[in-house]
Design a protein around this motif. Structure first.
Motif, PDB file in Angstrom:
ATOM      1  N   LEU A 246       0.973  -1.171  -0.089  1.00  0.00           N
ATOM      2  CA  LEU A 246      -0.166  -0.020   0.012  1.00  0.00           C
ATOM      3  C   LEU A 246       1.032   1.325  -0.200  1.00  0.00           C
ATOM      4  O   LEU A 246       0.594   2.204  -0.769  1.00  0.00           O
ATOM      5  CB  LEU A 246      -0.862  -0.017   1.287  1.00  0.00           C
ATOM      6  CG  LEU A 246      -2.058  -0.884   1.181  1.00  0.00           C
ATOM      7  CD1 LEU A 246      -3.023  -0.610   2.281  1.00  0.00           C
ATOM      8  CD2 LEU A 246      -3.025  -0.193  -0.118  1.00  0.00           C
ATOM      9  N   ARG A 247       1.941   1.189   0.803  1.00  0.00           N
ATOM     10  CA  ARG A 247       2.872   2.324   0.977  1.00  0.00           C
ATOM     11  C   ARG A 247       3.583   2.528  -0.626  1.00  0.00           C
ATOM     12  O   ARG A 247       3.509   3.698  -1.097  1.00  0.00           O
ATOM     13  CB  ARG A 247       4.048   2.048   1.868  1.00  0.00           C
ATOM     14  CG  ARG A 247       4.834   3.305   2.060  1.00  0.00           C
ATOM     15  CD  ARG A 247       6.070   2.871   3.049  1.00  0.00           C
ATOM     16  NE  ARG A 247       6.954   1.846   2.236  1.00  0.00           N
ATOM     17  CZ  ARG A 247       7.902   2.190   1.591  1.00  0.00           C
ATOM     18  NH1 ARG A 247       8.051   3.445   1.134  1.00  0.00           N
ATOM     19  NH2 ARG A 247       8.666   1.262   0.820  1.00  0.00           N
ATOM     20  N   ARG A 248       3.872   1.244  -1.242  1.00  0.00           N
ATOM     21  CA  ARG A 248       4.341   1.747  -2.596  1.00  0.00           C
ATOM     22  C   ARG A 248       3.265   1.988  -3.344  1.00  0.00           C
ATOM     23  O   ARG A 248       3.516   3.074  -4.358  1.00  0.00           O
ATOM     24  CB  ARG A 248       4.855   0.336  -2.880  1.00  0.00           C
ATOM     25  CG  ARG A 248       6.082   0.376  -4.192  1.00  0.00           C
ATOM     26  CD  ARG A 248       6.551  -0.822  -4.377  1.00  0.00           C
ATOM     27  NE  ARG A 248       7.099  -1.622  -3.090  1.00  0.00           N
ATOM     28  CZ  ARG A 248       7.030  -2.825  -2.742  1.00  0.00           C
ATOM     29  NH1 ARG A 248       5.923  -3.467  -3.535  1.00  0.00           N
ATOM     30  NH2 ARG A 248       7.488  -3.482  -1.831  1.00  0.00           N
ATOM     31  N   LEU A 249       2.095   1.500  -3.555  1.00  0.00           N
ATOM     32  CA  LEU A 249       1.064   2.276  -4.139  1.00  0.00           C
ATOM     33  C   LEU A 249       0.722   3.536  -4.164  1.00  0.00           C
ATOM     34  O   LEU A 249       0.728   4.497  -4.976  1.00  0.00           O
ATOM     35  CB  LEU A 249      -0.190   1.161  -3.966  1.00  0.00           C
ATOM     36  CG  LEU A 249      -0.620   0.103  -4.784  1.00  0.00           C
ATOM     37  CD1 LEU A 249      -1.719  -0.673  -4.407  1.00  0.00           C
ATOM     38  CD2 LEU A 249      -0.512   0.276  -6.178  1.00  0.00           C
ATOM     39  N   SER A 250       0.746   4.094  -2.862  1.00  0.00           N
ATOM     40  CA  SER A 250       0.570   5.426  -2.489  1.00  0.00           C
ATOM     41  C   SER A 250       1.624   6.315  -3.166  1.00  0.00           C
ATOM     42  O   SER A 250       1.495   7.229  -3.535  1.00  0.00           O
ATOM     43  CB  SER A 250       0.059   5.639  -1.166  1.00  0.00           C
ATOM     44  OG  SER A 250       1.210   5.404  -0.384  1.00  0.00           O
ATOM     45  N   THR A 251       2.804   5.700  -3.047  1.00  0.00           N
ATOM     46  CA  THR A 251       4.058   6.546  -3.323  1.00  0.00           C
ATOM     47  C   THR A 251       4.006   6.753  -4.887  1.00  0.00           C
ATOM     48  O   THR A 251       4.328   7.831  -5.493  1.00  0.00           O
ATOM     49  CB  THR A 251       5.325   5.967  -3.223  1.00  0.00           C
ATOM     50  OG1 THR A 251       5.471   5.407  -1.940  1.00  0.00           O
ATOM     51  CG2 THR A 251       6.563   6.678  -3.268  1.00  0.00           C
ATOM     52  N   THR A 252       3.429   5.736  -5.658  1.00  0.00           N
ATOM     53  CA  THR A 252       3.440   6.009  -6.885  1.00  0.00           C
ATOM     54  C   THR A 252       2.369   6.829  -7.472  1.00  0.00           C
ATOM     55  O   THR A 252       2.484   7.655  -8.292  1.00  0.00           O
ATOM     56  CB  THR A 252       2.905   4.434  -7.484  1.00  0.00           C
ATOM     57  OG1 THR A 252       3.647   3.323  -7.163  1.00  0.00           O
ATOM     58  CG2 THR A 252       2.906   4.365  -9.170  1.00  0.00           C
ATOM     59  N   GLU A 253       1.058   6.801  -6.641  1.00  0.00           N
ATOM     60  CA  GLU A 253       0.173   7.811  -7.067  1.00  0.00           C
ATOM     61  C   GLU A 253       0.604   9.387  -6.708  1.00  0.00           C
ATOM     62  O   GLU A 253       0.418  10.153  -7.530  1.00  0.00           O
ATOM     63  CB  GLU A 253      -1.105   7.431  -6.071  1.00  0.00           C
ATOM     64  CG  GLU A 253      -2.455   8.449  -6.197  1.00  0.00           C
ATOM     65  CD  GLU A 253      -2.875   8.434  -7.478  1.00  0.00           C
ATOM     66  OE1 GLU A 253      -2.660   7.436  -8.550  1.00  0.00           O
ATOM     67  OE2 GLU A 253      -3.808   9.367  -7.969  1.00  0.00           O
ATOM     68  N   ILE A 254       1.436   9.402  -5.708  1.00  0.00           N
ATOM     69  CA  ILE A 254       1.914  10.725  -5.163  1.00  0.00           C
ATOM     70  C   ILE A 254       2.869  11.255  -6.315  1.00  0.00           C
ATOM     71  O   ILE A 254       2.669  12.250  -6.707  1.00  0.00           O
ATOM     72  CB  ILE A 254       2.650  10.535  -3.955  1.00  0.00           C
ATOM     73  CG1 ILE A 254       1.548  10.641  -2.705  1.00  0.00           C
ATOM     74  CG2 ILE A 254       3.666  12.080  -3.742  1.00  0.00           C
ATOM     75  CD1 ILE A 254       2.307  10.210  -1.346  1.00  0.00           C
ATOM     76  N   GLU A 255       3.597  10.264  -6.858  1.00  0.00           N
ATOM     77  CA  GLU A 255       4.494  10.529  -7.889  1.00  0.00           C
ATOM     78  C   GLU A 255       3.998  11.015  -9.104  1.00  0.00           C
ATOM     79  O   GLU A 255       4.371  11.849  -9.877  1.00  0.00           O
ATOM     80  CB  GLU A 255       5.674   9.483  -8.145  1.00  0.00           C
ATOM     81  CG  GLU A 255       6.860   9.828  -7.203  1.00  0.00           C
ATOM     82  CD  GLU A 255       7.772   8.221  -7.128  1.00  0.00           C
ATOM     83  OE1 GLU A 255       7.495   7.416  -8.059  1.00  0.00           O
ATOM     84  OE2 GLU A 255       8.332   8.277  -6.379  1.00  0.00           O
TER      85      GLU A 255
ATOM     86  N   GLU B 287      -7.747  13.867  -0.948  1.00  0.00           N
ATOM     87  CA  GLU B 287      -7.970  14.161  -2.437  1.00  0.00           C
ATOM     88  C   GLU B 287      -6.750  12.950  -3.044  1.00  0.00           C
ATOM     89  O   GLU B 287      -7.127  12.355  -4.154  1.00  0.00           O
ATOM     90  CB  GLU B 287      -7.386  15.314  -2.761  1.00  0.00           C
ATOM     91  CG  GLU B 287      -7.795  15.868  -4.218  1.00  0.00           C
ATOM     92  CD  GLU B 287      -7.020  17.128  -4.509  1.00  0.00           C
ATOM     93  OE1 GLU B 287      -6.930  18.004  -3.692  1.00  0.00           O
ATOM     94  OE2 GLU B 287      -6.235  17.076  -5.556  1.00  0.00           O
ATOM     95  N   LEU B 288      -5.754  12.908  -2.504  1.00  0.00           N
ATOM     96  CA  LEU B 288      -4.680  12.098  -2.889  1.00  0.00           C
ATOM     97  C   LEU B 288      -5.255  10.613  -2.920  1.00  0.00           C
ATOM     98  O   LEU B 288      -5.086   9.599  -3.942  1.00  0.00           O
ATOM     99  CB  LEU B 288      -3.405  12.141  -2.099  1.00  0.00           C
ATOM    100  CG  LEU B 288      -2.332  12.945  -2.363  1.00  0.00           C
ATOM    101  CD1 LEU B 288      -1.186  12.870  -1.309  1.00  0.00           C
ATOM    102  CD2 LEU B 288      -1.768  12.691  -3.723  1.00  0.00           C
ATOM    103  N   LEU B 289      -5.945  10.124  -1.557  1.00  0.00           N
ATOM    104  CA  LEU B 289      -6.444   8.679  -1.813  1.00  0.00           C
ATOM    105  C   LEU B 289      -7.506   8.449  -2.178  1.00  0.00           C
ATOM    106  O   LEU B 289      -8.345   7.372  -2.191  1.00  0.00           O
ATOM    107  CB  LEU B 289      -6.161   8.418  -0.275  1.00  0.00           C
ATOM    108  CG  LEU B 289      -4.770   8.223   0.386  1.00  0.00           C
ATOM    109  CD1 LEU B 289      -4.993   7.854   1.940  1.00  0.00           C
ATOM    110  CD2 LEU B 289      -3.961   7.505  -0.305  1.00  0.00           C
TER     111      LEU B 289
END
Lengths: 140, 340
Positions: B290-299, B324-326
C-alpha cells in the motif's frame, strides 16, 4: 525518498580473501575498509584460508568480486585451485576475480589466462582499485 | 531450468543467487518466493541474539558443528545490522565459523541492513524460506539484539536463544528493553569468566519474576498480562552456561533447544506461532505494498511539493489533501464494500 532510490542500485558484494600460509593481512584490511567506505558489502575471510574455503565463501555469499590477497609468492599454486573450484560451482564466469599483492611480471599472463581479471601490485591506489571494481561489476 | 528449480534440485549456486535476488529485491523475486513457499515448513529455525561481543558467531559455529555431527544439514544467516553512512559494511561473522569450513552442507550467508529499516526482517524471512525449501534441516539466524528491528528478525525463528555475557549487571538490566521477552531460553556464554554465576542467578531471578516486572512497581500486580504467554503453557525458560570457544556446554544447549522444539510440538504452540507469523507477514506485505501504491500515486501527481505549497498558502489543509490523494484507492475499496 533518497534512501529508496539508493536501494534500487545494487550493492556490490565482495569477498576479501587471504589464502595459504601468508600471514600478512595489513593490505587486506586496508582494502576491506576502503571497499566498505566505497559503499560495498565486504566479507573478510580471515587469515590462512584454504582455496576450498575461499571457493565455498565466494559461492555461498554470491559475491560480485573476489579479491585475493597474496604476498607469499604461492599464487601459481593457490589461484588455479580457487579458479577451478569456482568453475566447479558454476561461479567462475560471473565472479570478478582480482589479485592483490606481489606477483612478478612473468606470472601475470598465466593468472589472467586462468580468468583473473586484474592484478594490483604495489603502488596501485585504492581509488584505482575501487573504480576498476565499479566499472567491471556494472553489468553483472 | 529456472533458478528455483535448480535450488530445489540442490544447486548451491542457485540457492546463493536466489538469496541475492531476495536481498536486492530484484525483479521477479516475489514470484520466486511464492514458488518456494509450498516447499517450506520442514526446517527447525533457531534464532540466536545478544549484544555485540557476546560470542554469538563462535557459539553458532559450535552449534553448527554439533548439528552436522548429528547428521543434519544446516543453514546460517548471519545478520549484521551495522550500516555506516556510506551504506557499506564489513561482515565479519564468517571468520568465526571455522569448525565446518569447506563442508558444503553448511550454508553460511552474511546479510547486512543496507540502510533499510523494516525491510530486513522481510528479506530475512524470505531467505529463511529459500534455505528451508533447499532442504536444510536446521536454520540458524544470528543477529545483534539491539532494537525492534532485530526483534522482528528473530521472530522468524521457532526458538529464540538470548546470549548474555557474564560480569556486568548492566547487561542483564539492558535485556529488559524488549529482548528479554523473546527469549525461549538464555545462554550465559563465556561462563568461564568471573561474574558468570551472578549473571546466571540474576537471569533466573528475572525469569521467575518476569510477569511482575512488566507491571512496574507502581502498578497493582496482575493488571497487565504476563509478558510471556508461554509461562501459562508450561514452558519456563532455562539458563544454560556455555564456553563457546571450547565448546563447553554446547551439548546441553542443544538438548535444551531440542526440548523447546519438542515442547512447541507437544503443546501445539508451533502451529500457533507459525500461524501468527504468517498473519504478521501478510500484514507487513499489505502495508508495504500500500505504501508503494500510494508513493506511485503521489509521484504520478507530481510529488508532494505542490500540495505542501497549497497547504502552506492556506488554499487547502493536510487532511483534505490526503483525502484527495487517496481518492482512487478509497473509491475502489468502497465500491467493493458496497457490493456485499
Amino acid at each position: 525518498m533518497s534512501t529508496d532510490q539508493g536501494r534500487e542500485r545494487q550493492t556490490i558484494r565482495c569477498l576479501v580473501a587471504k589464502v595459504g600460509l601468508d600471514g600478512h593481512d595489513r593490505g587486506a584490511h586496508v582494502i576491506a575498509r576502503a571497499f566498505r567506505d566505497a559503499g560495498f558489502e565486504v566479507i573478510y575471510s580471515g587469515l590462512h584460508k584454504s582455496p576450498d574455503e575461499i571457493v565455498q565463501a565466494a559461492v555461498q555469499e554470491d559475491v560480485d568480486v573476489l579479491g585475493i590477497s597474496i604476498l607469499s609468492g604461492a599464487h601459481n599454486t593457490l589461484v588455479p585451485k580457487i579458479m577451478s573450484g569456482l568453475e566447479e560451482y558454476g561461479a567462475a564466469s560471473d565472479t570478478l576475480v582480482i589479485v592483490g599483492g606481489i606477483v612478478p611480471e612473468e606470472d601475470r599472463s598465466e593468472l589472467k589466462e586462468l580468468g583473473v581479471a586484474e592484478i594490483f601490485g604495489p603502488g596501485a591506489t585504492m581509488e584505482e582499485t575501487i573504480e576498476y571494481v565499479r566499472e567491471h561489476t556494472e553489468h553483472r | 531450468m529456472s533458478l528455483v528449480a535448480d535450488l530445489l534440485d540442490g544447486d548451491h549456486r542457485a540457492l546463493a543467487r536466489v538469496i541475492t535476488r531476495i536481498e536486492n529485491r530484484a525483479p521477479g523475486y516475489r514470484d520466486m518466493v511464492s514458488e518456494l513457499h509450498s516447499h517450506t515448513g520442514g526446517a527447525n529455525v533457531i534464532g540466536i541474539t545478544g549484544s555485540p561481543g557476546a560470542g554469538k558467531s563462535t557459539l553458532v559455529d559450535k552449534l553448527t558443528a554439533a548439528y552436522r555431527d548429528a547428521g543434519q544439514t544446516v543453514g546460517v544467516l548471519a545478520i549484521d545490522p551495522s550500516s555506516p553512512f556510506t551504506g557499506g559494511s564489513v561482515l565479519g561473522d564468517r571468520i568465526r565459523m571455522q569448525s565446518t569450513a569447506t563442508d558444503m552442507d553448511v550454508f553460511v550467508r552474511s546479510m547486512s541492513a543496507r540502510g533499510r529499516l523494516g525491510g530486513l526482517s522481510t528479506a530475512t524471512a524470505d531467505a529463511v524460506k529459500a534455505l528451508d525449501a533447499f532442504g536444510k534441516d536446521t536454520i540458524i539466524i544470528e543477529t545483534v539484539g539491539a532494537g525492534q528491528n532485530e526483534i522482528d528478525i528473530v521472530k522468524t525463528a521457532d526458538t529464540v536463544a538470548v546470549l548474555v555475557p557474564p560480569g556486568s549487571g548492566d547487561d542483564v538490566q539492558m535485556l529488559k528493553a524488549g529482548i528479554f521477552e523473546i527469549g525461549d531460553l538464555f545462554v550465559v556464554n563465556k561462563a568461564d569468566l568471573s561474574g558468570a554465576d551472578r549473571t546466571v542467578t540474576e537471569l533466573r531471578e528475572m525469569i521467575r519474576t518476569r510477569s511482575d516486572y512488566t507491571t512496574g512497581d507502581d502498578q497493582p500486580p496482575g493488571r497487565i498480562e504476563p509478558a510471556i504467554e508461554d509461562q501459562t503453557n508450561g514452558w519456563e525458560p532455562s539458563v544454560v552456561e556455555t564456553v563457546a570457544k571450547t565448546g563447553e556446554g554446547v551439548d546441553a544447549l542443544i538438548d535444551e533447544l531440542d526440548e523447546h522444539l519438542a515442547h512447541l510440538d507437544r503443546s501445539g504452540k508451533r502451529e500457533q506461532r507459525t500461524h501468527r507469523r504468517f498473519t504478521e507477514e501478510i500484514a507487513t506485505h499489505v502495508r508495504e505494498d500500500l505504501r508503494r501504491l500510494s508513493t506511485t500515486e503521489i509521484e504520478r501527481r507530481g510529488g508532494l511539493d505542490e500540495l505542501a505549497s497549497a497547504v502552506q498558502a492556506r488554499d487547502t489543509d493536510p487532511y483534505s489533501a490526503v483525502d484527495e490523494l487517496l481518492e482512487p484507492i478509497r473509491t475502489c475499496v468502497e465500491s467493493k464494500t458496497n457490493q456485499h
